[in-house]
Write an enzyme that holds these catalytic residues in place. Sequence first.
Site, PDB file in Angstrom:
ATOM      1  N   SER A  50       0.839  -1.195   0.000  1.00 49.89           N
ATOM      2  CA  SER A  50       0.000   0.000   0.000  1.00 49.89           C
ATOM      3  C   SER A  50       0.879   1.251   0.000  1.00 49.89           C
ATOM      4  O   SER A  50       2.095   1.187   0.233  1.00 49.89           O
ATOM      5  CB  SER A  50      -0.902   0.002   1.232  1.00 49.89           C
ATOM      6  OG  SER A  50      -0.116   0.143   2.408  1.00 49.89           O
ATOM      7  N   ASP A  82      -1.219  -1.718  -4.009  1.00 53.86           N
ATOM      8  CA  ASP A  82      -2.599  -1.766  -3.528  1.00 53.86           C
ATOM      9  C   ASP A  82      -3.124  -0.348  -3.322  1.00 53.86           C
ATOM     10  O   ASP A  82      -2.490   0.471  -2.658  1.00 53.86           O
ATOM     11  CB  ASP A  82      -2.626  -2.548  -2.203  1.00 53.86           C
ATOM     12  CG  ASP A  82      -4.020  -2.844  -1.715  1.00 53.86           C
ATOM     13  OD1 ASP A  82      -4.936  -2.938  -2.549  1.00 53.86           O
ATOM     14  OD2 ASP A  82      -4.192  -3.006  -0.487  1.00 53.86           O
ATOM     15  N   HIS A 213     -11.625  -6.903  -2.437  1.00 50.88           N
ATOM     16  CA  HIS A 213     -10.878  -6.237  -1.376  1.00 50.88           C
ATOM     17  C   HIS A 213     -11.598  -6.453  -0.050  1.00 50.88           C
ATOM     18  O   HIS A 213     -12.752  -6.872  -0.007  1.00 50.88           O
ATOM     19  CB  HIS A 213     -10.766  -4.735  -1.656  1.00 50.88           C
ATOM     20  CG  HIS A 213      -9.792  -4.392  -2.735  1.00 50.88           C
ATOM     21  ND1 HIS A 213      -8.644  -3.678  -2.491  1.00 50.88           N
ATOM     22  CD2 HIS A 213      -9.784  -4.666  -4.059  1.00 50.88           C
ATOM     23  CE1 HIS A 213      -7.971  -3.519  -3.621  1.00 50.88           C
ATOM     24  NE2 HIS A 213      -8.652  -4.110  -4.593  1.00 50.88           N
ATOM     25  N   SER A 216     -10.690 -10.067   4.656  1.00 49.14           N
ATOM     26  CA  SER A 216     -10.236 -10.775   5.856  1.00 49.14           C
ATOM     27  C   SER A 216     -11.442 -11.300   6.636  1.00 49.14           C
ATOM     28  O   SER A 216     -12.503 -10.674   6.660  1.00 49.14           O
ATOM     29  CB  SER A 216      -9.407  -9.858   6.759  1.00 49.14           C
ATOM     30  OG  SER A 216      -8.113  -9.653   6.216  1.00 49.14           O
ATOM     31  N   ASN A 256      -7.979 -10.240  -1.460  1.00 51.39           N
ATOM     32  CA  ASN A 256      -7.032  -9.477  -0.650  1.00 51.39           C
ATOM     33  C   ASN A 256      -7.174  -9.814   0.831  1.00 51.39           C
ATOM     34  O   ASN A 256      -8.295  -9.852   1.359  1.00 51.39           O
ATOM     35  CB  ASN A 256      -7.269  -7.984  -0.839  1.00 51.39           C
ATOM     36  CG  ASN A 256      -6.830  -7.477  -2.195  1.00 51.39           C
ATOM     37  OD1 ASN A 256      -6.594  -8.256  -3.116  1.00 51.39           O
ATOM     38  ND2 ASN A 256      -6.732  -6.172  -2.331  1.00 51.39           N
ATOM     39  N   ASP A 258      -5.389  -8.651   4.561  1.00 52.81           N
ATOM     40  CA  ASP A 258      -4.462  -7.790   5.293  1.00 52.81           C
ATOM     41  C   ASP A 258      -4.733  -7.867   6.793  1.00 52.81           C
ATOM     42  O   ASP A 258      -3.860  -8.219   7.582  1.00 52.81           O
ATOM     43  CB  ASP A 258      -4.587  -6.349   4.794  1.00 52.81           C
ATOM     44  CG  ASP A 258      -3.546  -5.414   5.414  1.00 52.81           C
ATOM     45  OD1 ASP A 258      -2.614  -5.917   6.071  1.00 52.81           O
ATOM     46  OD2 ASP A 258      -3.647  -4.190   5.229  1.00 52.81           O
ATOM     47  N   SER A 259      -5.958  -7.565   7.213  1.00 54.78           N
ATOM     48  CA  SER A 259      -6.273  -7.508   8.643  1.00 54.78           C
ATOM     49  C   SER A 259      -5.980  -8.822   9.353  1.00 54.78           C
ATOM     50  O   SER A 259      -5.495  -8.826  10.501  1.00 54.78           O
ATOM     51  CB  SER A 259      -7.745  -7.127   8.847  1.00 54.78           C
ATOM     52  OG  SER A 259      -7.988  -5.806   8.412  1.00 54.78           O
TER      53      SER A 259
END
Length: 311
Positions: A50, A82, A213, A216, A256, A258-259
């Site tokens: 990011s 991203d 996106h 998570s 995606n 991330d978290s």
Amino acid sequence: MPLVTTTEMFKKAYEKGYAIGAFNVNNMEIVQGITAACKKLNAPVILQVSSGARKYAHHEYLVKLVEAAVEETGLPIALHLDHGPDFETCKSCIDGGFTSVMIDGSSKPYEENVELTRKVVEYAHAHGVVVEGELGKLAGIEDDVNVSEDDANFTQPEEVEDFVSRTGVDSLAIAIGTSHGAYKFKPGQKPQLRFDILAEVAEKLPGFPIVLHGASSVMPEYVKMINEFGGEMPDAIGIPEEMLRKAAGMAVCKINVDSDIRLAMTASIRKHFAEYPSHFDPRQYLTDARNAIESIVEHKINTVLGCAGQA
């Protein structure tokens, strides 16, 4: 093997009904944990950065870390920007070794989104780089992306053909009910993805790779672990993994995450210090963090993505 684009990855994923994991990276341990899981399961992977990660770790460091992962694992790895906020950021990443960029014009009026996305595509394609665009706005917070629930909106399927044909994008992120961050739904609110929108988009764009996106699942064991060892994180409801797996079996070729990585990393470090309060060597607690990341990515590959053995 050099870094690759997502073109062949997505073609194979679409045909075989699985998705590629796109995992956000910020430092060496995250890169190592992700790629160790992918190497173990022989899975292709997208490592994405990011704007916030570039500010934190610096562009050159991140590129070299990912290049080292390619050399060490021998896996097909794409390096992706991203949520690129503007042409200049995308250009910097294209010129600086990324093989894929996302230009996020979703907050702009439709025609401005088209114009900006097309400009990035023209530059990227001239340099052998692929581009992800976005239609629709996800609620939630991720680095510089901050969209309130009131401002979020689903992708309009009637716009996708025009957008793809006029911009020339190689993949398209859509909004069907996922959201950024760990706090995706209010207490008592039932998570639900709009598979009807996804099906309509897939019908209008046959064979075209779609991206999710904010996907998570916010695994409760990590939230519990954070709280057990001194945190104050409220219960969070993420996207049910069975819904994500269904999406991966349709037109979604990139999911995606991330978290979930942040939660696993933070939970393991909190646990380490609770058990070994006198430790001060980063190699000790970051080893636990790296192992937790490897474990969560392995779980995602097997349970959500379905891309094991596809490298």
